[in-house]
Design a protein around this motif. Structure first.
Motif, short mmCIF file in Angstrom:
data_model
loop_
_atom_site.label_atom_id
_atom_site.label_comp_id
_atom_site.label_asym_id
_atom_site.label_seq_id
_atom_site.Cartn_x
_atom_site.Cartn_y
_atom_site.Cartn_z
N ARG A 306 0.98 -1.25 0.02
CA ARG A 306 0.07 0.09 0.01
C ARG A 306 0.86 1.11 0.15
O ARG A 306 0.47 2.20 -0.92
CB ARG A 306 -0.95 0.00 1.07
N GLU A 307 1.91 1.17 0.80
CA GLU A 307 3.06 2.52 0.82
C GLU A 307 3.33 2.53 -0.70
O GLU A 307 3.53 3.70 -1.01
CB GLU A 307 3.78 2.29 1.88
N LEU A 308 3.91 1.41 -1.53
CA LEU A 308 4.41 1.66 -2.71
C LEU A 308 3.71 2.32 -3.38
O LEU A 308 3.89 3.32 -4.38
CB LEU A 308 4.61 0.27 -3.04
N LEU A 309 2.19 1.98 -3.43
CA LEU A 309 1.16 2.44 -4.32
C LEU A 309 1.05 4.18 -3.89
O LEU A 309 0.59 4.72 -4.89
CB LEU A 309 -0.11 1.73 -4.17
N LEU A 345 -7.40 -6.23 5.18
CA LEU A 345 -6.54 -5.24 4.59
C LEU A 345 -6.59 -5.12 3.29
O LEU A 345 -6.36 -4.36 2.19
CB LEU A 345 -5.05 -5.36 5.09
N ALA A 346 -6.53 -6.47 2.49
CA ALA A 346 -6.32 -6.75 0.98
C ALA A 346 -7.58 -5.81 0.26
O ALA A 346 -7.46 -5.02 -0.58
CB ALA A 346 -6.42 -8.04 0.58
N ALA A 351 -10.00 -1.29 -2.57
CA ALA A 351 -11.10 -0.15 -2.37
C ALA A 351 -10.63 1.33 -2.63
O ALA A 351 -10.92 2.23 -3.21
CB ALA A 351 -11.89 -0.30 -1.19
N GLU A 352 -9.25 1.28 -1.99
CA GLU A 352 -8.65 2.81 -2.21
C GLU A 352 -7.77 2.90 -3.61
O GLU A 352 -7.85 4.15 -3.88
CB GLU A 352 -7.44 2.52 -0.93
#
Length: 481
Positions: A306-309, A345-346, A351-352
């Motif tokens: 998520r931080e990568l994205l 979390l996935a 969704a984000e």
């Protein structure tokens, strides 16, 4: 009577009881199975526990595979030994998983369960003692049976006894959490072996340090080894007149030929084609395959993705995270909660960041080996970031079968790091930001560098394949004076 005996919680065969009362036998694979196949079935015996109703019914009917002896241990004793001690105490100790402000609590209930663990180990020791030829070699497997070597030594001093631990070994600080008498009994049990094996010298050294502290005789001693880390040797004295225990590292590898044959079966080809469609043309893949085991660090891996994205928006729409998270130990509440957290979390990441034509995370929470092999072949990046792991064969398997080569992001907590770290992108398993940076570096790696790293990773991964791993230990045990 047998000249070579293996003891493990899970055996090489399991039985399913049909509605019509029929028993269906299913044989497993792995290093012990292939290793023991090199020994005549007339000379060998595998002693294991009956794990389910099908296994117990097979024992009651006298149904057995040649060279296999199943023990029908009382289900309540087994549950207390397996879940109450092996998985809820020893596993948590060796993997440093306790939530210290709340756990562990060693009370009367713990001691009741320890009695069951002791009885479970005694059942194995008594059968091994009864079935072994004079001077036979006995190879005991894992933390479930840590007391067996000491018990068996008392029953049959003539035997050559080895014990291999497939997990890490607890640091002295963690081991000292156990009540003194229990820690002493655990060390006594292990030091009944002529030889103790671990996947890495780090885990072997942790055992030696703890044995020095907790050995009831106060006579543990050692000499630091040198040379090939495979054969790092330290002798630990374990009692007056009883001899010495040799401690060694045997880092289990993979059988490249067998693994590639499995990965290129028609059903895997079909699943690979479906995965390619789900990922989308031209997109890179980050692959992980784990059980939803607390030590595997799946949640921090997803947070890093998520931080990568978030910090590298250029990867949005261009990469998909293929995560296989097999449910593990769902009879324990902490594991059920962890599995639910992974799925949640996935879903949050999808969704984000997800769009109509791009799903950032494709997560599978089913035990689907065919899908895992297909994902191996598709991997551009392999993410293996356990907090603490005895070895982690996934880190070795993916480079062997990845079609276009893969960059390996590997945490220092994996036992495999000692062999593979030089050719991987190393991360601290707790550092989410650095893991995100490593994922970016892996995705950006030039093709020639990735191919070169993959070749070296595969070479290291196959250095000690399962059959050789087993036979090397057997030969070493037989050669002891």
């Amino acid at each position: 009577m047998a000249s070579v005996l293996v003891a493990s919680n899970r055996g090489p065969v399991s039985y399913t009881l049909g509605e019509d009362g029929s028993l269906d036998a299913r044989r497993g694979g792995g290093g012990l199975v292939s290793g023991l196949s090199a020994v005549s079935s007339q000379d060998s015996l595998w002693v294991c526990a009956a794990l389910g109703e099908g296994d117990r019914e097979a024992v009651r009917r006298g149904v057995a595979e040649p060279g296999v002896r199943m023990l029908d241990i009382d289900p309540e004793v087994y549950a207390d030994a397996y879940n109450g001690i092996a998985n809820s105490v020893l596993w948590f100790l060796h993997h440093h998983l306790y939530d210290i402000p709340r756990e562990p609590v060693f009370d009367a209930e713990f001691r009741r369960r320890w009695e069951a663990y002791r009885a479970y180990n005694r059942a194995f020791a008594e059968v091994l003692a009864a079935e072994a030829d004079q001077d036979a070699a006995v190879l005991v497997q894992d933390y479930h049976l840590a007391l067996v070597p000491g018990m068996l030594r008392d029953l049959r001093p003539d035997l050559r006894i080895g014990h291999f631990t497939h997990t890490p070994w607890a640091s002295p600080a963690y081991l000292s959490m156990l009540p003194d008498d229990i820690a002493g009994e655990l060390v006594w049990g292990m030091l009944g072996a002529d030889e103790l094996g671990f996947h890495t010298w780090e885990w072997a050294s942790a055992f030696i340090s703890g044995a020095r502290r907790d050995d009831a005789t106060g006579t543990a001693e050692g000499v630091r080894p040198s040379g090939d880390p495979w054969h790092g040797v330290e002798h630990v004295r374990y009692g007056i007149g009883k001899g010495r225990t040799r401690v060694r590292a045997y880092p289990l590898g993979v059988d490249a030929g067998e693994l590639r044959a499995l990965a290129y079966r028609p059903e895997v080809d079909e699943r690979l084609a479906r995965l390619r469609q789900e990922v989308g043309e031209g997109r890179k893949t980050i692959v992980r395959v784990d059980r939803t085991e607390l030590s595997k660090n799946i949640l921090r891996g997803l947070l890093a993705y998520r931080e990568l994205l978030t910090t590298r928006p250029e990867w949005r729409g261009r990469v998909v995270h293929l995560a296989s998270a097999y449910p593990s130990r769902q009879d324990l509440e902490s594991y059920r909660a962890y599995t639910e957290s992974v799925a949640r979390l996935a879903a949050e990441i999808n969704a984000e960041f997800g769009t109509d034509d791009w799903q950032p995370v494709l997560v599978s929470v089913e035990d689907d080996f065919t899908r895992s092999l297909a994902a191996y072949r598709l991997a551009d990046v392999a993410l293996v970031n356990p907090v603490r792991d005895g070895m982690n064969l996934v880190a070795k398997e993916i480079p062997v079968v990845s079609e276009s080569g893969c960059a390996l992001v590997l945490s220092t907590g994996a036992g495999a790091h000692g062999e593979l770290g030089e050719h991987a992108l190393t991360v601290n398993p707790f550092d989410v930001s650095r893991t995100a940076e490593a994922l970016h570096a892996a995705l950006s790696m030039p093709d020639d560098e990735r191919a070169r790293r993959t070749e070296r990773l595969a070479e290291a991964a196959t250095a000690l394949p399962p059959q050789r791993w087993f036979l090397t230990q057997l030969e070493a045990l037989r050669e002891l004076p």
